[in-house]
Design an enzyme around this catalytic site. Structure first.
Site, PDB file in Angstrom:
ATOM      1  N   PHE A 160       0.838  -1.202   0.000  1.00  0.00           N
ATOM      2  CA  PHE A 160       0.000   0.000   0.000  1.00  0.00           C
ATOM      3  C   PHE A 160       0.872   1.250   0.000  1.00  0.00           C
ATOM      4  O   PHE A 160       1.724   1.438   0.874  1.00  0.00           O
ATOM      5  CB  PHE A 160      -0.899  -0.005   1.237  1.00  0.00           C
ATOM      6  CG  PHE A 160      -1.855   1.163   1.301  1.00  0.00           C
ATOM      7  CD1 PHE A 160      -2.730   1.431   0.266  1.00  0.00           C
ATOM      8  CD2 PHE A 160      -1.892   1.974   2.421  1.00  0.00           C
ATOM      9  CE1 PHE A 160      -3.625   2.497   0.329  1.00  0.00           C
ATOM     10  CE2 PHE A 160      -2.784   3.047   2.502  1.00  0.00           C
ATOM     11  CZ  PHE A 160      -3.644   3.301   1.454  1.00  0.00           C
ATOM     12  N   GLY A 161       0.628   2.114  -0.978  1.00  0.00           N
ATOM     13  CA  GLY A 161       1.312   3.402  -1.063  1.00  0.00           C
ATOM     14  C   GLY A 161       0.380   4.519  -0.651  1.00  0.00           C
ATOM     15  O   GLY A 161      -0.717   4.651  -1.202  1.00  0.00           O
ATOM     16  N   TYR A 162       0.793   5.323   0.318  1.00  0.00           N
ATOM     17  CA  TYR A 162      -0.044   6.418   0.818  1.00  0.00           C
ATOM     18  C   TYR A 162       0.712   7.737   0.834  1.00  0.00           C
ATOM     19  O   TYR A 162       0.139   8.784   1.076  1.00  0.00           O
ATOM     20  CB  TYR A 162      -0.561   6.114   2.229  1.00  0.00           C
ATOM     21  CG  TYR A 162       0.551   5.851   3.219  1.00  0.00           C
ATOM     22  CD1 TYR A 162       1.129   6.903   3.939  1.00  0.00           C
ATOM     23  CD2 TYR A 162       1.055   4.584   3.423  1.00  0.00           C
ATOM     24  CE1 TYR A 162       2.175   6.675   4.828  1.00  0.00           C
ATOM     25  CE2 TYR A 162       2.084   4.343   4.312  1.00  0.00           C
ATOM     26  CZ  TYR A 162       2.643   5.388   5.012  1.00  0.00           C
ATOM     27  OH  TYR A 162       3.679   5.159   5.870  1.00  0.00           O
ATOM     28  N   GLY A 163       2.026   7.702   0.591  1.00  0.00           N
ATOM     29  CA  GLY A 163       2.875   8.898   0.588  1.00  0.00           C
ATOM     30  C   GLY A 163       3.776   8.851  -0.638  1.00  0.00           C
ATOM     31  O   GLY A 163       3.296   8.770  -1.771  1.00  0.00           O
ATOM     32  N   GLU A 204      12.090   1.659   3.817  1.00  0.00           N
ATOM     33  CA  GLU A 204      11.092   1.985   4.829  1.00  0.00           C
ATOM     34  C   GLU A 204      11.515   1.658   6.265  1.00  0.00           C
ATOM     35  O   GLU A 204      11.011   2.269   7.197  1.00  0.00           O
ATOM     36  CB  GLU A 204       9.769   1.279   4.518  1.00  0.00           C
ATOM     37  CG  GLU A 204       9.197   1.606   3.146  1.00  0.00           C
ATOM     38  CD  GLU A 204       8.816   3.061   2.972  1.00  0.00           C
ATOM     39  OE1 GLU A 204       8.500   3.746   3.970  1.00  0.00           O
ATOM     40  OE2 GLU A 204       8.830   3.534   1.821  1.00  0.00           O
TER      41      GLU A 204
END
Length: 190
Positions: free
Chosen positions: A19-22, A98
């Site tokens: 999941f990419g959110y930034g 990350e």
């Protein structure tokens, strides 16, 4: 966390979702075989983590986005599917990027894709017990920090501007990030 790592290794033959959110939205660092808008429940995207590597330094920390657990929270982003041929290498690259300071935790989460599927996905969420966790900060304090900080990957403001503009481009404008970007631009005289 060991259980999460074990789950991710078990997916290598099939690939996996992340999941990419930034910054993963605009700079995933890998070529996905599928890219689908998605929603993660139970978390909120916020500038709640000090950045001492990528967007700040130990002497002048910046702020980066993190998924912070929030009852009733909902975060829009992009689900990326990594194919099996690149799964092991991509997972290693994501972990290097990350998990640089252990402020993020790698978690396995159910992710609701806009096409109706629900898939298990990796998400990097903030560890609220980690020293880099800021807790809630006012928009003005966030703007002050972001306008001043620069790290190994460049100015903290660029990270904010890129994330806010890419979210808007894909129809997921985040009103708080848009307001924060305006405050940082004012501070920078842009």
């Amino acid at each position: 966390m060991a259980e999460d790592h074990e789950d991710a290794r078990g997916d290598m033959a099939r690939g996996f979702w992340v999941f990419g959110y930034g910054s993963l939205i605009w700079n995933p660092g890998f070529e996905p075989v599928e890219r689908v808008p998605a929603t993660l429940s139970g978390f909120a995207r916020s500038f709640c983590m000090w950045s001492i590597h990528h967007r700040g330094t130990p002497d002048l920390p910046g702020l980066v986005l993190a998924l912070d657990a929030a009852e009733g929270g909902r975060c829009r982003g992009i689900a990326f599917r990594v194919g099996p041929e690149r799964a092991a290498a991509t997972l290693a690259e994501l972990r290097e990027r990350e998990l640089v300071s252990s402020a993020y935790l790698e978690r396995r989460v159910p992710l609701a894709l806009d096409d109706g599927r629900v898939v298990p996905a990796l998400a990097y969420v903030v560890d609220p017990a980690h020293v880099q966790y800021t807790g809630p900060l006012s928009l003005e304090r966030q703007a002050e920090v972001i306008a001043a900080a620069t790290g190994g990957r460049g100015p903290n403001a660029d990270y904010l501007f890129n994330t806010a503009s890419h979210l808007a481009e894909i129809g997921m404008e985040d009103a708080e990030l848009t307001e924060l970007a305006a405050r940082v631009r004012t501070r920078l005289g842009l």
